[in-house]
Design a protein around this motif. Structure first.
Motif, PDB file in Angstrom:
ATOM      1  N   ARG A  69      -5.350 -18.973  60.494  1.00 60.36           N
ATOM      2  CA  ARG A  69      -5.908 -18.710  59.170  1.00 60.36           C
ATOM      3  C   ARG A  69      -7.303 -19.301  59.020  1.00 60.36           C
ATOM      4  O   ARG A  69      -8.208 -18.679  58.457  1.00 60.36           O
ATOM      5  N   ASP A 168      -3.187 -16.207  52.075  1.00 62.61           N
ATOM      6  CA  ASP A 168      -3.412 -14.929  51.387  1.00 62.61           C
ATOM      7  C   ASP A 168      -4.496 -15.034  50.321  1.00 62.61           C
ATOM      8  O   ASP A 168      -4.600 -14.171  49.449  1.00 62.61           O
ATOM      9  N   HIS A 169      -5.285 -16.099  50.377  1.00 61.01           N
ATOM     10  CA  HIS A 169      -6.383 -16.314  49.419  1.00 61.01           C
ATOM     11  C   HIS A 169      -5.884 -16.333  47.973  1.00 61.01           C
ATOM     12  O   HIS A 169      -6.565 -15.875  47.062  1.00 61.01           O
ATOM     13  N   ARG A 170      -4.673 -16.887  47.774  1.00 64.67           N
ATOM     14  CA  ARG A 170      -4.080 -16.961  46.444  1.00 64.67           C
ATOM     15  C   ARG A 170      -4.020 -18.410  45.970  1.00 64.67           C
ATOM     16  O   ARG A 170      -3.704 -19.307  46.743  1.00 64.67           O
ATOM     17  N   GLN A 222      -5.976 -14.096  42.988  1.00 68.33           N
ATOM     18  CA  GLN A 222      -6.204 -13.873  44.414  1.00 68.33           C
ATOM     19  C   GLN A 222      -7.639 -13.410  44.633  1.00 68.33           C
ATOM     20  O   GLN A 222      -8.134 -12.521  43.933  1.00 68.33           O
ATOM     21  N   CYS A 224     -10.085 -11.257  46.578  1.00 74.57           N
ATOM     22  CA  CYS A 224      -9.934 -10.009  47.334  1.00 74.57           C
ATOM     23  C   CYS A 224     -11.203  -9.635  48.091  1.00 74.57           C
ATOM     24  O   CYS A 224     -11.290  -8.535  48.645  1.00 74.57           O
TER      25      CYS A 224
END
Length: 231
Positions: A69, A168-170, A222, A224
């Protein structure tokens, strides 16, 4: 060595982590030691990472997952994996996950220092960023892209870096509230939405897609949009 790096050491063995941090700091590097991958997401004071030293056998998220990641988020930093497992298959998995160097424990401090120096030379000579995506410059606190430069606050920069590091970039709302300097109440959650709208507009100004940060019901937000780190 003239190149001093910002290094993060992720090692769950307290004594080994402390010795490693002290040794690298003694060579002039700025070093932060963390006990697990999750601690990386919680730190607000880590703005720029040149190199990471990651133990594979970590509590929580494992070293291979973290390496993969981090490599996806920071394609140009140096990553050294340190593991007690010397099987060829494990080394292959480490390199496939994005490691530059795989060292087997017990690793001497001299060997680790030599590996850091080798990566420092590579970083100094060939560090590049993906300039096709919006860039964050932490030194000037700006977003850059599409010929535009937009000023951001320290809180906004911290939130974007946390998004980039997170799975997950959350990020959950409470995490963003802390990053943005607020604490959980209905008023501050409303203020958070205002802050996110403002940050979306800044990202769009530098070339991001129309909805670079999306809301996730009963969770948070999140990121995106792919972002890079400018020198």
């Amino acid at each position: 060595m003239s190149t001093n790096l910002n290094i993060v050491v992720i090692e769950d063995h307290d004594a080994l982590r402390d010795v490693t941090v002290a040794a690298l700091a003694g060579h002039g590097h700025k070093v932060i030691g963390l006990e697990c991958a999750e601690a990386l997401y919680e730190r607000k004071d880590i703005e720029w990472i040149d190199l990471m030293i990651i133990d594979l056998n970590l509590p929580g998220e494992g070293g291979l997952s973290l390496t993969q990641r981090i490599r996806n988020v920071y394609p140009n930093i140096g990553i050294i994996i340190v593991s007690a497992n010397n099987l060829a298959e494990h080394k292959r998995l480490g390199y496939d996950s994005g490691a530059d160097i795989y060292l087997t424990k017990p690793t001497s401090l001299d060997e680790l220092s030599s590996a850091v120096n080798a990566l420092a030379r590579r970083l100094k000579q060939s560090h590049k960023t993906n300039t096709s995506s919006p860039q964050i410059c932490l030194r000037s606190l700006t977003l850059q892209g599409s010929g535009m430069v937009v000023q951001i606050s320290q809180h906004e920069a911290s939130a974007l870096i946390a998004f980039m590091r997170a799975a997950d970039h959350r990020l959950e709302s409470w995490q963003l509230l802390e990053l943005m300097g607020s604490h959980g109440s209905e008023y501050t959650k409303a203020s958070l939405e205002v802050a996110i709208v403002r940050l979306r507009k800044k990202l769009v100004q530098v070339g991001a897609a129309p909805h670079p940060i999306r809301a996730i019901r009963n969770y948070g937000y999140q990121l995106c949009e792919e972002l890079g780190l400018a020198d």
